[in-house]
Design a protein around this motif. Structure first.
Motif, PDB file in Angstrom:
ATOM      1  N   PHE A 561       0.821  -1.212   0.000  1.00 56.50           N
ATOM      2  CA  PHE A 561       0.000   0.000   0.000  1.00 56.50           C
ATOM      3  C   PHE A 561       0.855   1.262   0.000  1.00 56.50           C
ATOM      4  N   TRP A 591      -5.459  -8.161   3.057  1.00 57.96           N
ATOM      5  CA  TRP A 591      -5.681  -7.330   1.868  1.00 57.96           C
ATOM      6  C   TRP A 591      -7.121  -6.813   1.821  1.00 57.96           C
ATOM      7  N   ASN A 595      -8.355  -2.803   2.167  1.00 59.42           N
ATOM      8  CA  ASN A 595      -9.100  -2.143   1.101  1.00 59.42           C
ATOM      9  C   ASN A 595     -10.491  -1.728   1.537  1.00 59.42           C
ATOM     10  N   ILE A 601     -12.128   0.656  -0.939  1.00 59.28           N
ATOM     11  CA  ILE A 601     -11.752   0.412  -2.333  1.00 59.28           C
ATOM     12  C   ILE A 601     -12.286  -0.946  -2.767  1.00 59.28           C
ATOM     13  N   THR A 603     -12.165  -4.318  -4.612  1.00 60.04           N
ATOM     14  CA  THR A 603     -11.029  -5.150  -4.991  1.00 60.04           C
ATOM     15  C   THR A 603     -11.513  -6.531  -5.386  1.00 60.04           C
TER      16      THR A 603
END
Length: 759
Positions: A561, A591, A595, A601, A603
């Motif tokens: 990141f 992960w 996110n 986000i 993903t």
């Protein structure tokens, strides 16, 4: 519920208008109903009446099915269960609260005082409740019983691993200690009567609290029967100590296959429901083997003893050569060859002088017990004593007892292994359940015989229907045919394809050809109607982090990141993450958390081994849905022919709560609610997620009053979203799908008709 196959011919009932709002200056007063002055009237609980079923469905192809239910016949429905409260105390009045002590005490009571109990069979739940068929001689009985104490608390004195005194005397005292006894006082008091007739009433549709209590007694009889067979009991699931039922999950944890068994009322009468069940247990055998597997090390000298101490506490062991059982309380602070304790010896010509010497645990077992230790000299000892009176045993003389539950959180690999190894084909599952019923031998249980309960040994056959697959529509109005529960998007476009402009690729894998993957993904997207710009960048994990097994996964994610934030001009619309392993990747959890929880986000994680059009289509189905697109919808949505829903604005809600894994009692529970949107469609949903107190099943954030005029609950969010997305229409109807628990308060405030379908 209404019959889904029948047509709705009646007009919807016109509801009365909602009551007027109470003026803000009026303070409601509570009205107390009284039978006599000063005494509030007792209000009985409303009786639970099952919802009447208007009829059976008719659509589909008829088929005969076998269910995992076994018919139960109850002959003696005129019997009465008598419920008694049980109190078990030590001689000095302290309550006996040790695990399993209640069953041992009550077995001794039954054995010793059979005449005083008039030969009655007892059903004991292991805690405070006892049941009999017919009454005991008196409403209150008191007994005194003596049990041989086999616990470890008195296994050694003065910190000695094997006792004090000379070796011969120590051995004699150790043997005598096996037969030390404890006295218990047992008090049995009448509590209530439970009519067996209530079961018959429930089967005729007259369900009541009495019928639930009667079925609970029958379940307690099953549980007691399994306990006498030496099973591990986990609520109504039973696990036999049979190695063929064990499967290795890694890390010193075994999956233990057993079965769930309980009595259930059904349309065809009373049945015994049996199903396969799995729990996790600690790998039995030498303690050192468990620790090596648990910590994934190669030898005892690489073990982290701080972790080992936490892992071993309260587990039960057997020691060699005595084969006695103890509970682990901790580890010694020093290695076996340095850990001293005080040993009392008789000295002098006549042996009448007592001498105390300091000796190491290693030397004691070598010189006094004549046991030569192979590898324990430089390892900590197992402590089974109390803080002020420790009792030590060398590690290699200790073995973990079988059937001890593993209650800590499983790793990603262990969870995946458990799911994979728990799968069974129907024929295999039937064989397991048939064998479970045969092994249990319920017909031999004296309590069930007294109740006149017999269990059929054949699976119950029921009528089923194979429903036709729903017709789907893809983009451009094309029909999407389904076959065997699958559909194929080859040569089809998505109904509402999204547009991907700001995205990047994150690669944790060394073997993936990124250039070919991106090219094929963009090409496949064009075929499905998705326009995909070339990625802004490809972020590669450096080889040192990828190859090192010692770098924790959260740190690898953090480093990645840092790269992303240093190069991207703003937050991306989407990140495609390529994982290093196809299954059980340790990167996946950190992960997703980074996110979704921290940055919001979108993903998509992949771990491709072979890339083709079908694989890329499946990936794009997920990506398009996550970005707000729509892959397909039901044909009946297109024609506005959904029963009930299409005739009036209707919002559909689905609710559930997920809890932390066993051993994670402090992890918050997650409540999730989805709501339909864009009426008259029923394929578009919006999700709301909240955290709440651990292990709480009721969703406490459906209605959340912030002030007298403001509500920040999930239901308000759902209703507003439905209103905005459905052309400023308010829902006339609410349909709720909810597992187990339901809070009606959240819907009583909106004054709308609703139907709750609980599972």
């Amino acid at each position: 519920m209404d019959n889904p196959d029948s047509e709705v011919t009646e007009e919807r009932e016109v509801l009365p208008p909602p009551p007027p709002l109470v003026p803000p200056n009026v303070v409601p007063q509570r009205v107390e109903l009284e039978d006599t002055p000063g005494q509030p009237k007792k209000v009985s609980k409303p009786k639970r009446v099952p919802m009447a079923r208007p009829g059976m469905g008719r659509k589909g192809k008829p088929i005969q099915l076998l269910s995992n239910h076994f018919r139960v016949n109850v002959v003696n429905v005129t019997s009465i269960f008598f419920h008694y409260s049980v109190s078990i105390c030590y001689e000095d009045g302290r309550p006996a609260e040790g695990k399993g002590i209640g069953r041992r005490v009550m077995d001794k009571v039954h054995e010793t005082y059979d005449t005083e109990l008039e030969g009655k069979d007892l059903a004991y739940d292991g805690e405070k409740s006892l049941f009999t068929v017919g009454p005991l001689p008196r409403n209150k009985l008191e007994f005194t019983v003596v049990l041989e104490d086999l616990s470890s608390n008195r296994a050694a004195g003065n910190g000695s691993p094997g006792g004090s005194g000379s070796p011969n005397e120590s051995e004699r005292k150790r043997l005598r200690r096996q037969f030390q006894s404890k006295t218990f006082k047992v008090e049995i008091s009448f509590a209530a009567k439970i009519q067996m007739q209530a079961i018959g009433d429930a089967l005729r549709g007259k369900e009541s609290e009495s019928s639930q209590e009667a079925l609970r007694v029958l379940d307690i009889i099953l549980r007691q029967h399994a306990a006498k067979q030496g099973c591990l009991l986990v609520r109504q699931s039973f696990f036999h100590n049979d190695p063929k039922n064990f499967t290795d999950l890694g890390g010193g944890v075994l999956g233990c296959r057993g079965f769930h068994s309980s009595f259930r009322p059904s349309q065809g009468g009373l049945s015994l429901n049996i199903d396969v069940s799995t729990t996790m247990i600690v790998q039995p055998g030498p303690v050192v083997d468990f620790l090596i597997a648990n910590q994934n090390v190669r030898s005892p000298y690489e073990i982290d003893w701080v972790k080992a101490k936490r892992m071993l506490k309260n587990l039960r062991i057997k020691t060699r050569p005595s084969n006695m059982e103890y509970k682990i309380t901790g580890l010694s602070e020093l290695p076996c060859n340095e850990q001293l304790f005080s040993l009392k010896q008789k000295n002098g010509r006549d042996g009448d002088e007592i001498q105390t010497i300091e000796v190491t645990v290693y030397d004691y077992f070598l010189q006094y017990r004549h046991i030569e230790l192979q590898y324990s000299a430089k390892l900590p000892c197992i402590n089974v004593g109390k803080p002020k009176r420790p009792t030590y045993f060398p590690l290699e003389l200790c073995s973990l007892v079988s059937l001890q539950r593993y209650t800590k959180a499983l790793s990603t690999h262990q969870r995946s292994s458990l799911v994979e190894k728990s799968r069974q084909k129907p024929k295999e599952r039937m064989d397991v359940l048939t064998n479970a019923l045969k092994t249990s031998n319920y017909d031999a249980d004296p309590m069930l015989r007294t109740c006149g309960v017999t269990i059929n040994t054949h699976f119950t056959q029921v009528d089923g229907r194979v429903l036709p697959a729903p017709a789907l529509k893809a983009g451009n109005g094309d029909d999407l045919l389904t076959r065997n529960g699958r559909w194929n998007f080859n040569n089809k476009k998505f109904v509402q394809p999204s547009k991907i402009e700001r995205w990047a690729v994150v690669n944790f894998s060394a073997r993936c050809d990124i250039r070919s993957l991106v090219r094929d993904l963009i090409k496949c997207g064009e075929q499905k109607g998705i326009f995909i710009e070339p990625p802004f960048d490809v972020f590669e994990e450096n080889g040192q982090s990828r190859d090192s097994k010692r770098i924790p996964s959260p740190l690898r994610v953090e480093r990645m990141f840092e790269q992303i934030k240093s190069k991207l001009p703003g937050q991306p619309q989407f990140l495609l993450c390529i994982l290093p392993e196809r299954k059980n990747s340790d990167i996946y959890g950190p992960w997703k958390r980074k996110n979704l929880a921290e940055f919001g986000i979108v993903t998509q994680c992949i771990a491709p081994t072979r890339i083709n059009d079908q694989y890329l289509t499946n990936v794009l189905l997920k990506i398009n849905a996550k970005l707000g697109g729509m892959n397909s919808f039901l044909s009946i949505e297109h024609t506005h022919a959904v029963p009930i829903v299409s005739k009036a604005p209707t919002i559909i809600l689905g609710m559930d709560v997920s809890h932390g894994s066993p051993g994670q009692s402090d992890v918050p529970s997650i409540a999730a609610v989805v709501n339909s949107r864009q009426w008259p469609l029923i394929s578009r949903y919006r999700a709301s997620v909240r955290t709440q107190s651990p292990k709480v099943e009721m969703i406490d954030s459906l209605f959340k009053r912030v002030s007298d005029t403001e509500d920040s609950g999930i239901i308000r969010e759902a209703l507003l979203d439905f209103y905005v997305s459905s052309g400023k229409r308010k829902p006339d109807q609410i349909i709720i799908f909810r597992y187990f628990a339901f809070d009606k308060q959240s819907f009583s405030v909106c004054g709308l008709p609703y139907c709750c379908v609980a599972f």
